[in-house]
Design an enzyme around this catalytic site. Structure first.
Site, PDB file in Angstrom:
ATOM      1  N   ARG A 298       0.825  -1.211   0.000  1.00 14.20           N
ATOM      2  CA  ARG A 298       0.000   0.000   0.000  1.00 14.20           C
ATOM      3  C   ARG A 298       0.860   1.263   0.000  1.00 14.20           C
ATOM      4  O   ARG A 298       0.564   2.226  -0.695  1.00 14.20           O
ATOM      5  CB  ARG A 298      -0.978  -0.022   1.182  1.00 14.20           C
ATOM      6  CG  ARG A 298      -2.098  -1.005   0.938  1.00 14.20           C
ATOM      7  CD  ARG A 298      -3.063  -1.188   2.098  1.00 14.20           C
ATOM      8  NE  ARG A 298      -4.135  -2.077   1.650  1.00 14.20           N
ATOM      9  CZ  ARG A 298      -5.173  -2.447   2.392  1.00 14.20           C
ATOM     10  NH1 ARG A 298      -5.287  -2.011   3.623  1.00 14.20           N
ATOM     11  NH2 ARG A 298      -6.098  -3.247   1.880  1.00 14.20           N
ATOM     12  N   TYR A 442      -6.039  -1.033  -6.983  1.00 14.22           N
ATOM     13  CA  TYR A 442      -5.483  -2.281  -6.430  1.00 14.22           C
ATOM     14  C   TYR A 442      -4.866  -2.107  -5.039  1.00 14.22           C
ATOM     15  O   TYR A 442      -4.726  -1.009  -4.548  1.00 14.22           O
ATOM     16  CB  TYR A 442      -4.565  -3.000  -7.411  1.00 14.22           C
ATOM     17  CG  TYR A 442      -3.309  -2.356  -7.941  1.00 14.22           C
ATOM     18  CD1 TYR A 442      -2.755  -1.214  -7.416  1.00 14.22           C
ATOM     19  CD2 TYR A 442      -2.648  -2.967  -9.011  1.00 14.22           C
ATOM     20  CE1 TYR A 442      -1.588  -0.692  -7.928  1.00 14.22           C
ATOM     21  CE2 TYR A 442      -1.480  -2.448  -9.535  1.00 14.22           C
ATOM     22  CZ  TYR A 442      -0.949  -1.314  -8.986  1.00 14.22           C
ATOM     23  OH  TYR A 442       0.201  -0.804  -9.494  1.00 14.22           O
ATOM     24  N   GLU A 443      -4.601  -3.224  -4.416  1.00 18.12           N
ATOM     25  CA  GLU A 443      -4.180  -3.280  -2.997  1.00 18.12           C
ATOM     26  C   GLU A 443      -5.223  -2.663  -2.077  1.00 18.12           C
ATOM     27  O   GLU A 443      -4.898  -2.037  -1.075  1.00 18.12           O
ATOM     28  CB  GLU A 443      -2.831  -2.580  -2.775  1.00 18.12           C
ATOM     29  CG  GLU A 443      -1.697  -2.995  -3.676  1.00 18.12           C
ATOM     30  CD  GLU A 443      -1.423  -4.489  -3.672  1.00 18.12           C
ATOM     31  OE1 GLU A 443      -1.872  -5.175  -2.746  1.00 18.12           O
ATOM     32  OE2 GLU A 443      -0.793  -4.961  -4.613  1.00 18.12           O
ATOM     33  N   GLY A 444      -6.490  -2.907  -2.400  1.00 16.16           N
ATOM     34  CA  GLY A 444      -7.589  -2.308  -1.632  1.00 16.16           C
ATOM     35  C   GLY A 444      -7.989  -0.996  -2.273  1.00 16.16           C
ATOM     36  O   GLY A 444      -7.196  -0.052  -2.289  1.00 16.16           O
ATOM     37  N   GLN A 449      -9.566   1.780   1.650  1.00 20.39           N
ATOM     38  CA  GLN A 449      -8.583   2.509   2.463  1.00 20.39           C
ATOM     39  C   GLN A 449      -9.268   3.465   3.428  1.00 20.39           C
ATOM     40  O   GLN A 449      -8.858   3.613   4.580  1.00 20.39           O
ATOM     41  CB  GLN A 449      -7.632   3.333   1.571  1.00 20.39           C
ATOM     42  CG  GLN A 449      -6.879   2.529   0.527  1.00 20.39           C
ATOM     43  CD  GLN A 449      -6.032   1.420   1.102  1.00 20.39           C
ATOM     44  OE1 GLN A 449      -5.408   1.603   2.151  1.00 20.39           O
ATOM     45  NE2 GLN A 449      -6.025   0.274   0.451  1.00 20.39           N
TER      46      GLN A 449
END
Lengths: 598, 598
Positions: A298, A442-444, A449
């Protein structure tokens, strides 16, 4: 064709003049030798690699993309990618911040951060190959067995092998609790994994001799949901006891996605057909183990957008000085030309300064954050370690979402400076927009977030960590509260800092009665928090610049920094007024809409 | 694969229930026969063409793009484009709103507006081929000689020939005063044109037997700058006296641009190598003549983004109802499923409603605006004609910039609803984002629009036209000021309306002293004005919905409309708070930045 110059001066300003990183490192035994000269020398070389090796491959990588041979499952990366990677490995760059016990150079994360900013400016798609490896390295360092560490870490550190994170499946991304890939225990203690993964970045390629996949899967007796997920390491080629490569493991790339951007990175569909793996960490605790990798990723995604914001700014600035079109509203500026350079127009300057301010604020935050990470890992004082760790946890969703959203705003603004030419591929500007777009997802996703920030990191501990960040603001306000020259920076920061407590309490109170109130406010809240953090960064930077000028410096860098900070407070920061208003308007306007969304 | 359903119900609501267009048309002799049934029947057929013929070609057109044979200068459009165009011509659609004296069907612009909204939802790249023709038609109607009208208009109206606008050159886009293409007068009264044009949309293709290029060029004795530009019509094939096609004119496509989006439209580099043309309008008055076309095109560009906003919304809504992922924060909603559909999440609803509100506000404004255009052309009362014309002039830059910026926000939000899948081409969402992106740039960038609005249309006549729009608001406020149910819509509208006068005066006063103050405030000002107009539209729509409900209607359409209006006022409209603040912060933070932008 775009150009790129590593922003070494600004990095050094943040590292040495604002955060005095070398002094901080002196307090950490692991990094005590890392002085300013060492850092500067490394960054200069890193900048050369980024600008001279990775950057020239960026447009070609976008045009060519990756190709899959469906018969052999082999993926070919764009022309030059493989050779650039070989050069990267040759230069020892993968090892930069890795642990010396696995062959690493043991430099701080903070230095790696700056390396990666430059690589991302140069070529996000290419950078994801080594970037993902670094995530796999961190997960194995934290949760691997001694054997796994011995087998995989030296190869990941040297860069001979690369890594991936295999999380997403066709029916689940955000909600990993739904995942279906199975892991069957074997008599020899290994596991056979079967299932289908999608969206696996750097999932297959021709750049390294082996790929170390970290795979989330379910054990046969696993509980439902996210508490039944385990983490496995599944190499592309099995590894013999002597470390040599064994037979091909049935973990195959079965397709590549056609995407909006990052074409040079292979986004693989991966089929596991009884692939052999070993368990990383404890059974059913895979999600926690994977989060080591995810949190690093992140911060890394924020860094991708920081890189793109910087390179987009540099090119838009050069274009705005060169392109002549129309006359300034306030009178002819370039008398010898048929028109003025477009940089005379206020809104062109606004677009440029937006990108510049978001790049410089983002750089300061990223460095602040990785310095905290270094403290969390290596500071001798446990209290400092714990405190730093908490602050990183608080700031991670802000880095990820705020910097990537700012990257979206900035790359689009810089593209807009080019007018019609911005839409044309050869100028390279629209690629920055397209490449940046995935960073918000991506990555949440950035919504995820915001829920992580507000729900978990802020309300989850009754604002305790937020108060710690508030203390830093309070210190600065106290230090500079009587300095008239700092008032233009300190006053809005102090004001928002005060507001933030009330604002948070309000949402927390409403959320206690109706959790959807948290979901309704979270995205706005994160952006307000992002501005609070950026305002602090700009105030710190302005403080240094003012002191240098007061001490007689005539370096235009300091004047530039003050101008950028003033722009930030005049034109970007006031967004908080609307965001607090819309957050406060609550969930009703969203949730009482069943007819509208029928 | 995305889907598309023509939003006929909402169009009919705006046309008939909000603006009573049929009653308005009754007052115009040219349109007196255009009743609601006729309009609805036309739109239903138009929707079929859009959804069934143009839409299925959208993704293929993006993937395939256009190809140029450099030897023959021939351009091949994507598979199916040519056949769809033949069907469009066959159906008589190009003639819809054209003058019957040239073979047109003579329907109002308002109807054509709705046809084009649907075509743009279906396939912006394809729609630009007939769209540009319509612009060429309008310029020739307004400024062509009788001979030019006779030669070109029937063929443009039937769609047998298409048209282009050849303005931009490599070194000039916004600043047409710099253009270099030369027109040499010939003994026979014709002109030979020589020069290079770029960014010519629909500039070459295989869909029609001839292309009618409208070209800006300079006469030999022309004064420098924009007062020395003349307009010419230059056909791809010369036209014989009997109307048959003659020899090929040396106006050739020499290259096609590789672009971020609208791949299905041929963006041509055009070389004129002594091409024969005839003068349109007066010598050196070409820019004014071209502006007939340009103003129509600006409304058309807003309409492109309206179309994309609508289709992006429809697909994101369907996905959000279908995709299950995570549980609602306020408790399980779909007990029979492993997770809830993502539409339960407040921020997903916010993203969806943002697109929905911007689509519905945009549709109302576009129809409002084209109805004014019809009045400007055909109302028997000269005062109404003049008044309508002024209002269209005021609203045109708002339509162009506000609706295209909103399209950017909306298509990105809808793409975001898809998470990682939004980034993948096959879902079609990222194409909407890429196609929309050019709308913020071409036909005058959105910054240029903002200067046109604030500098020319507002301050240029001391706010006189703005006051006319203010009167409409005043009427509505007076009508509904005592209606408690309307308060939530009327109060913010009235408040901003009041503010707007002061805000405008302030900027005007500062701009009088320093014109850069206008340039610094213009983009923010346009967005505030856009919200003022949208707030008026939503208040008008809410008024109708409330009346229907009060009269006993249980049609959920009216409830939906109220919910969307409430969302708009709660979550989108408050942006004006920040915009007014940043506009008021003035030009200093932008212009005192020479060090920062060195």
């Amino acid at each position: 064709m775009p150009t790129y110059t590593p922003p070494l001066r600004d990095m050094q300003f943040v590292l040495h003049e604002v955060f005095n990183v070398a002094d901080e490192f002196k307090a950490m035994p692991a990094h005590a030798e890392t002085d300013a000269d060492t850092i500067n020398a490394v960054l200069e070389e890193a900048g050369k690699f980024a600008a001279e090796v990775a950057f020239p491959l960026n447009i070609g990588g976008d045009t060519e993309g990756c190709t899959l041979d469906v018969k052999t499952h082999a993926v070919t990366t764009p022309k030059g990618f493989k050779e650039a990677y070989a050069q990267y490995v040759e230069g020892g760059w993968p090892a930069l911040s890795c642990d010396p016990q696995f062959g690493g150079q043991g430099l701080p994360h903070t230095v790696n951060q700056c390396l990666y900013e430059m690589l991302n400016s140069a070529n996000q798609a290419w950078t994801m190959y080594p970037g993902l490896s670094h995530g796999a390295y961190e997960a194995l360092v934290a949760h691997g067995t001694d054997e796994q560490k011995k087998t995989y870490l030296p190869k990941l550190v040297s860069g001979e092998w690369t890594g991936t994170m295999c999380l997403t499946e066709p029916h689940c991304g955000t909600d990993l609790g739904l995942l279906r890939t199975k892991a069957e225990p074997q008599a020899d203690g290994s596991y056979k994994l079967t299932g289908n993964k999608i969206f696996i970045s750097a999932g297959e390629h021709d750049m390294a001799e082996n790929i170390v996949h970290l795979v989330l899967a379910r054990l046969p007796d696993a509980p439902k949901g996210s508490k039944g997920i385990s983490l496995f390491v599944v190499p592309k080629f099995k590894v013999n006891a002597d470390g040599s490569l064994g037979e091909r493991n049935p973990i195959f790339c079965t397709g590549l996605e056609h995407k909006m951007g990052i074409h040079g990175n292979a986004t693989a569909q991966i089929a596991l057909d009884g692939a052999t793996g070993s368990l990383v960490g404890e059974p059913n605790k895979g999600l926690a183990a994977m989060f080591v990798m995810m949190n690093a990723a992140r911060l890394g995604v924020g860094n991708q957008s920081l890189g793109l914001t910087e390179v987009a700014f540099q090119n838009a600035l050069a274009y705005a000085k060169d392109r002549i079109q129309m006359r300034s509203l306030s009178g002819v500026k370039a008398k010898d030309k048929d028109a003025d350079p477009i940089i005379v127009h206020p809104d062109v300057r606004k677009m440029l300064l937006t990108a510049k301010a978001y790049a410089e604020g983002g750089r300061a935050l990223q460095i602040f954050c990785t310095l905290l990470l270094d403290k969390a890992h290596h500071h001798p004082d446990e209290k400092v370690r714990k405190n730093s760790d908490e602050l990183v946890a608080l700031l991670t969703p802000i880095v990820k979402a705020f910097i990537t959203d700012n990257g979206h705003i900035s790359t689009n603004a810089c593209m807009q400076v080019f007018g019609g030419h911005g839409f044309i591929k050869e100028w390279g500007m629209e690629q920055f927009v397209r490449d940046n777009r995935i960073n918000m997802i991506y990555e949440g996703t950035n919504t995820v977030q915001s829920l992580d920030l507000l729900g978990r990191k802020v309300l989850g501990n009754n604002g305790a960590t937020l108060k710690k960040f508030g203390k830093l603001i309070g210190q600065l306000v106290e230090e500079e509260g009587v300095n008239e020259k700092m008032a233009e920076f300190i006053n809005p920061l102090a004001y928002l800092g005060d507001q933030m407590t009330k604002f948070t309490t309000e949402i927390g109170f409403k959320g206690f009665q109706n959790p959807d109130e948290v979901g309704a406010a979270a995205v706005d809240y994160l952006r307000v928090a992002g501005h609070l953090v950026f305002a602090y960064m700009f105030a710190r930077m302005a403080q240094v610049a003012l002191r240098q000028i007061a001490a007689g410096s005539t370096d235009p860098f300091y004047t530039a920094k003050l101008q950028t900070a003033r722009f930030y407070f005049a034109k970007l920061f006031p967004e908080t007024a609307t965001l607090m208003r819309t957050a406060r308007s609550g969930s009703k306007a969203l949730m009482d809409t069943d007819a509208a969304l029928a």
